[in-house]
Design an enzyme around this catalytic site. Structure first.
Site, PDB file in Angstrom:
ATOM      1  N   LYS A   1       0.856  -1.183   0.000  1.00 27.36           N
ATOM      2  CA  LYS A   1       0.000   0.000   0.000  1.00 27.36           C
ATOM      3  C   LYS A   1       0.901   1.245   0.000  1.00 27.36           C
ATOM      4  O   LYS A   1       1.858   1.312   0.765  1.00 27.36           O
ATOM      5  CB  LYS A   1      -0.906  -0.040   1.245  1.00 27.36           C
ATOM      6  CG  LYS A   1      -2.073   0.905   1.179  1.00 27.36           C
ATOM      7  CD  LYS A   1      -3.193   0.461   2.089  1.00 27.36           C
ATOM      8  CE  LYS A   1      -4.301   1.486   2.078  1.00 27.36           C
ATOM      9  NZ  LYS A   1      -5.518   0.998   2.722  1.00 27.36           N
TER      10      LYS A   1
ATOM     11  N   GLU B   1     -19.749  -4.122  10.125  1.00 25.70           N
ATOM     12  CA  GLU B   1     -20.636  -3.266  10.918  1.00 25.70           C
ATOM     13  C   GLU B   1     -21.741  -4.060  11.593  1.00 25.70           C
ATOM     14  O   GLU B   1     -22.133  -3.768  12.736  1.00 25.70           O
ATOM     15  CB  GLU B   1     -21.239  -2.169  10.036  1.00 25.70           C
ATOM     16  CG  GLU B   1     -20.261  -1.081   9.601  1.00 25.70           C
ATOM     17  CD  GLU B   1     -19.348  -1.493   8.441  1.00 25.70           C
ATOM     18  OE1 GLU B   1     -19.546  -2.594   7.873  1.00 25.70           O
ATOM     19  OE2 GLU B   1     -18.430  -0.717   8.113  1.00 25.70           O
TER      20      GLU B   1
ATOM     21  N   ARG C   1     -25.668  -0.697   6.908  1.00 22.90           N
ATOM     22  CA  ARG C   1     -25.478  -2.144   6.856  1.00 22.90           C
ATOM     23  C   ARG C   1     -26.133  -2.861   8.029  1.00 22.90           C
ATOM     24  O   ARG C   1     -26.488  -4.028   7.943  1.00 22.90           O
ATOM     25  CB  ARG C   1     -23.963  -2.450   6.967  1.00 22.90           C
ATOM     26  CG  ARG C   1     -23.165  -2.184   5.763  1.00 22.90           C
ATOM     27  CD  ARG C   1     -23.092  -3.450   4.967  1.00 22.90           C
ATOM     28  NE  ARG C   1     -22.755  -3.176   3.590  1.00 22.90           N
ATOM     29  CZ  ARG C   1     -21.587  -3.455   3.036  1.00 22.90           C
ATOM     30  NH1 ARG C   1     -20.621  -3.978   3.758  1.00 22.90           N
ATOM     31  NH2 ARG C   1     -21.388  -3.214   1.768  1.00 22.90           N
TER      32      ARG C   1
END
Ligand SMILES: Cc1ncc(C[n+]2csc(CCOP(=O)(O)OP(=O)(O)O)c2C)c(N)n1
Length: 628
Positions: free
Chosen positions: A292, A376, A404
């Protein structure tokens, strides 16, 4: 690798000639390597001005090049999970010249948008949807007898979301041609968490190449198949041998062919693997490992800080502007304070520790802090369990991602009237991230949930008192929703917080303005403009949206005879609807106008510009009240 030299234009040769993915097919692997470096320069130059998801995009430069080199897009479809890593894809698919408009009103979106380009096969923004969407598209293709490749690109962070696992479970038995690229950089926004992440790290440390898998498979397949007991013995033997050599038995056991791990910065190796996979039958998962922030030292060292970043200076890596203390900071400070006083206080995040201001809490109270991954739904039900067990859980989730967990809030928390606090960050218009990230639905959907109280501070300082009330006095579930950033037109912290009580900030005779959360400050500004037109206003800061301060609202409505409820949320079904019903049911007779956002997706762009566009700035409110 060091910081790029912006003036080094020897790199700008190839990129200028790439206008569509087919142009990549003419380049040699060496030339593609140079192009990758040019793209990194281009990304840095542009995203340092607009802000955006720089680290994830620097990490997928070679992966995106390899995919577009092998695939025939837009006929073949790529579904990017979350979609924050599609900048390179956008640059390669004819949007290079508009790239400077990224995330700005009327400019390119920061996520894939089918409306924006035929190369964007599916809209994403929320995590862990790509494999489901890709599987659906592949099934549609099969049913219609069509022929094209469908590819899902999913990060190791996104793989921690339950939906991704539900999709792998289904894909594994599907027999449909589907390619899943697992882009594994060991990071979610911050360090990835959980058992699955640990499993992937173990695989990364055993870099067997995909050819090994084929040879092991044909070796074990060549064993004789006679005799029941012998067969069962052999079966166990095969599995044991395969698990020794094939690193990712988990995926294989689900029914996916697994290849990897492959170096996600080696274009040639990826192109070879993708080409082979494209010609195979059934679902295939290719595991690529990437870094990353690749190529930009600051981002490689601190990928979390450069995940989603405001405009920054390339040379120093520093932000161009540092903001004041924001809502998330204040929430985080308050949480640390409350945890010190009461050891039952627990913080839960779904992969958003930094974003929700909980980094200090994590350091100070390791045992009482849980990052559950991009999960979530699970976060909310874990909180329900923690509350049932006698602790005081606070779940901090962005408004948009809480969508969600609707059923978990309702079924697991609210129906049992459990003491769970929902800290809802990024509520209201979020600006740059746009449509998929707007926190404009929460009041409306939370209003349908039984037993749930809803608070909304008008300023960062006003937020200070709320978690304290929630954790020390309130019984039952309670949500406190607050916006992104630190902007506010009014402080309000000097007025002590009282549950279910609003405050009358300004007295008038002609109209009542009620601002939801930080819109209170904008309502006050509108009131000033209206005074100049000879219209005097009551301005109410409701603070508690549910149960609302009916008495205050009704007495003002009776006096002025005209009520305006202002929020940067959808108009339907929320606080505006509540006030309308309240006034209608009590026969006050005052007409109520709800100023908010229309029933459609709200695009990206600076928050002030979105407010202006939808008449939610002071001038727009004034015009609406004046009927002009
Ligand atoms: C449902 C949901 N929760 C949280 C987020 C916020 N978010 C955006 S990207 C990201 C991390 C994704 O990690 P990964 O899939 O590994 O991609 P990477 O950025 O590392 O390439 C998170 C948590 C989201 N987009 N959707």
């Amino acid at each position: 690798m060091g910081v790029f030299n912006k003036s080094d234009d020897k790199y700008m040769g190839y990129l200028s000639s790439i206008n569509k993915p087919q142009d990549l097919k003419k380049l040699s692997f060496d030339e593609l390597g140079i192009l990758a470096e040019e793209i990194r320069l281009f990304l840095l130059d542009s995203v340092s001005k607009t802000g955006g998801h720089i680290a994830s995009n620097l990490g997928v430069v070679e992966l995106t090049l390899a995919l577009h080199r092998v695939l025939d897009t837009p006929n073949d479809k790529i579904i990017w999970d979350v979609g924050h890593q599609t900048y390179v894809h956008k640059i390669l698919t004819g949007r290079k010249d508009q790239f400077h408009t990224l995330r700005q009103l009327d400019g390119l979106a920061g996520f894939p948008k089918t409306q924006e380009s035929a190369y964007d096969a599916f809209n994403t923004g929320h995590s862990s949807t790509s494999v489901s969407a890709a599987l659906g598209m592949a099934r549609a293709r099969d049913l219609k007898g069509e022929d094209y490749a469908v590819v899902a690109v999913i990060g190791d962070g996104a793989l921690t979301g339950g939906m991704a696992l539900e999709a792998l479970n289904d894909a594994g038995i599907s027999k449909t041609n589907l390619l899943i690229i697992l882009n594994d950089n060991g990071m979610s926004i911050a360090q990835n968490v959980g058992g699955l992440s640990r499993y992937l790290s173990r695989i990364r440390l055993r870099p067997f190449y995909y050819r090994t898998r084929e040879s092991v498979q044909s070796f074990v397949d060549s064993w004789p198949k006679k005799g029941k007991r012998f067969r069962s013995f052999l079966h166990r033997g095969k599995s044991a041998i395969k698990s020794l050599f094939v690193p990712a038995m988990f995926f294989e056991d689900l029914g996916l062919r697994y290849y990897g791990p492959i170096d996600g910065h080696n274009i040639k190796e990826m192109v070879n693997a993708f080409e082979q996979a494209k010609s195979m039958k059934g679902p295939v998962l290719i595991h690529v490992t990437t870094v990353k922030g690749k190529g930009y030292t600051f981002a490689e060292k601190k990928p979390a800080a450069y995940h989603g970043i405001a405009p920054f200076e390339i040379e120093t890596g520093n932000l161009k502007k540092r903001g004041a203390k924001n809502y998330s900071d204040i929430f985080g400070e308050k949480m640390c304070e409350l945890a010190l006083k009461d050891e039952r206080v627990i913080a839960i995040t779904a992969a958003m520790t930094e974003g929700t201001g909980l980094a200090d809490f994590r350091s100070l109270y390791k045992n009482r802090f849980f990052d559950v991954g991009i999960a979530e739904q699970h976060a909310v039900t874990v909180a329900a369990g923690l509350a049932m067990g006698g602790t005081k859980p606070v779940v901090a989730i962005y408004s948009t991602f809480l969508q969600r967990a609707y059923d978990q809030i309702l079924h697991d928390v609210a129906l049992q009237n459990l003491n769970v606090v929902f800290a809802i960050d990024r509520a209201g218009v979020v600006g740059d991230d746009g449509e998929t990230h707007q926190g404009i639905y929460d009041i409306s959907f939370l209003y349908t949930i039984p037993n749930l109280a809803i608070l909304s501070p008008a300023s960062p300082n006003e937020l200070r008192a709320m978690p304290e009330y929630d954790l020390t006095e309130h019984q039952g579930p309670i949500a406190v929703r607050y916006p992104k950033g630190s902007d506010h037109e009014f402080d309000g912290s000097e007025l002590p917080f009282e549950f279910a009580r609003g405050t009358l900030l300004k007295k008038g005779e002609d109209v009542t303005l009620i601002g939801i959360g930080h819109m209170t400050g904008i309502a006050l500004k509108a009131a000033e403009l209206l005074e100049k037109q000879g219209v005097s206003c009551d301005v109410i800061n409701p603070r508690t949206l549910r149960p609302a301060d009916d008495e205050l609202i009704l007495s003002s409505a009776k006096k002025t005879g005209k009520v305006f409820v202002i929020g940067d949320v959808i108009k339907n079904g929320g606080f505006g609807s509540y006030v309308t019903e309240l006034i209608n049911n009590t026969g006050t007779g005052a007409p109520v106008t709800v100023l908010g956002l229309p029933d459609k997706g709200i695009e990206h762009g600076k928050r002030e510009l979105i407010y202006k566009k939808y008449g939610l700035d002071a001038e727009g409110i004034k015009k609406c009240v004046m009927g002009t």
